[in-house]
Every structure is written in C-alpha cells, then in structure tokens.
Design a protein around this motif. Structure first.
Motif, mmCIF file in Angstrom:
data_model
loop_
_atom_site.group_PDB
_atom_site.id
_atom_site.type_symbol
_atom_site.label_atom_id
_atom_site.label_comp_id
_atom_site.label_asym_id
_atom_site.label_seq_id
_atom_site.Cartn_x
_atom_site.Cartn_y
_atom_site.Cartn_z
ATOM 1 N N SER A 65 0.833 -1.197 0.000
ATOM 2 C CA SER A 65 0.000 0.000 0.000
ATOM 3 C C SER A 65 0.870 1.250 0.000
ATOM 4 N N SER A 66 0.488 2.242 -0.805
ATOM 5 C CA SER A 66 1.209 3.514 -0.797
ATOM 6 C C SER A 66 0.327 4.569 -0.132
ATOM 7 N N ASP A 67 0.861 5.760 0.001
ATOM 8 C CA ASP A 67 0.092 6.862 0.586
ATOM 9 C C ASP A 67 -0.757 7.589 -0.459
ATOM 10 N N THR A 68 -0.629 7.188 -1.707
ATOM 11 C CA THR A 68 -1.315 7.877 -2.801
ATOM 12 C C THR A 68 -2.799 7.518 -2.839
ATOM 13 N N THR A 69 -3.620 8.522 -3.034
ATOM 14 C CA THR A 69 -5.054 8.334 -3.268
ATOM 15 C C THR A 69 -5.467 9.295 -4.381
ATOM 16 N N THR A 77 -13.047 7.012 -4.002
ATOM 17 C CA THR A 77 -11.645 7.274 -3.686
ATOM 18 C C THR A 77 -10.821 6.030 -3.978
ATOM 19 N N ARG A 79 -7.292 3.959 -3.736
ATOM 20 C CA ARG A 79 -6.097 3.748 -2.905
ATOM 21 C C ARG A 79 -5.097 2.995 -3.779
ATOM 22 N N TYR A 80 -3.832 3.396 -3.763
ATOM 23 C CA TYR A 80 -2.827 2.840 -4.670
ATOM 24 C C TYR A 80 -1.865 1.885 -3.975
ATOM 25 N N ASN A 91 5.989 1.779 -8.586
ATOM 26 C CA ASN A 91 5.226 2.601 -7.639
ATOM 27 C C ASN A 91 3.855 2.946 -8.198
ATOM 28 N N ASP A 92 2.843 2.860 -7.345
ATOM 29 C CA ASP A 92 1.473 3.225 -7.695
ATOM 30 C C ASP A 92 1.013 2.574 -9.005
ATOM 31 N N TRP A 95 -4.437 -0.089 -8.149
ATOM 32 C CA TRP A 95 -5.328 0.681 -7.264
ATOM 33 C C TRP A 95 -6.608 -0.078 -7.009
#
Length: 126
Positions: A65-69, A77, A79-80, A91-92, A95
């Motif tokens: 899980s990344s912090d990107t949304t 929403t 989540r990436y 990365n990302d 989702w």
C-alpha cells in the motif's frame, strides 16, 4: 457507500462494468501476479478499459500500500499500491476502490493494474 456525485452531475458519462468470460492473468516481467476467472472490465468514457481482479486471486504479497489516493466522481476514492516482481518495483502501479459508490459496488475488494502506463505489466487472456 453512497451515490456517485459524478453520475448525478454528468448523467451522459458512461461507466460500464462487464464480467469477462475467460481467465485473465497479470504478469510483471514474466512473473504472475494475478490470475482469475472473475474479472470485471470497466469501460469508461474517455478512459482506456480497465480490468479489476478480485483480491483473493492476486498475490497480495507482491503489493504494498502507498500513501497515494485519488478521487473519481463516478467510482469513489482510489487507494494505490506499489507492485514488486523480481527486481522490479513499480510505484502506484495498481489501485482499488475500498468504498466505491453504490453504482459501482461490484468493484469493492478488487484491484486494477496500469498496464497501459507501465510496459512491464502485461494483462492477457489465458
């Protein structure tokens, strides 16, 4: 969950979900990350088709899980996740919509991959 503000504001915008009849597989540099006979293809106006795989058919040990949304007015929403296969970390690259709007509740507990933006990712029918 709740109703999509996007569908209310732009009623002509199409977001169609189709369950695919064949087994689909995701590979990264040849390593299998997901394979399923329960894939949903989402065809959305102005966007490439996306394939959503159920979590139980994904090697979740390959995802972090990344912090990107991001916010989609039609689906909710996103989540990436970063995806690691072999020596490759993307990365990302994937989702999910953890709490999709009511119109797209079938996308809950599913993950899609950026095969069009990341050439290391290949999605194909088996």
């Amino acid at each position: 969950m709740s109703q999509s503000p996007g569908h209310q504001k732009w009623p002509d915008h199409q977001v169609r979900e189709v369950h695919l009849p064949q087994r689909m597989q995701v590979t990264i540099n040849g390593e299998s990350v997901a394979a399923s006979t329960d894939v949903i293809r989402v065809d959305e106006s102005g966007n490439p088709a996306r394939l959503y795989f159920p979590r139980q058919d994904i090697r979740m040990d390959k995802l972090a899980s990344s912090d990107t949304t991001s916010q989609c007015p039609f689906k909710g929403t996103a989540r990436y996740f970063g995806v690691k296969a072999g020596d490759v970390l993307l990365n990302d690259a994937a989702w999910s919509y953890e709490q999709p709007y009511d119109e797209h509740s079938d996308l809950k507990d599913r993950i899609a991959f950026y095969d069009d933006k990341m050439p290391q990712i290949e999605i194909r029918a088996d």
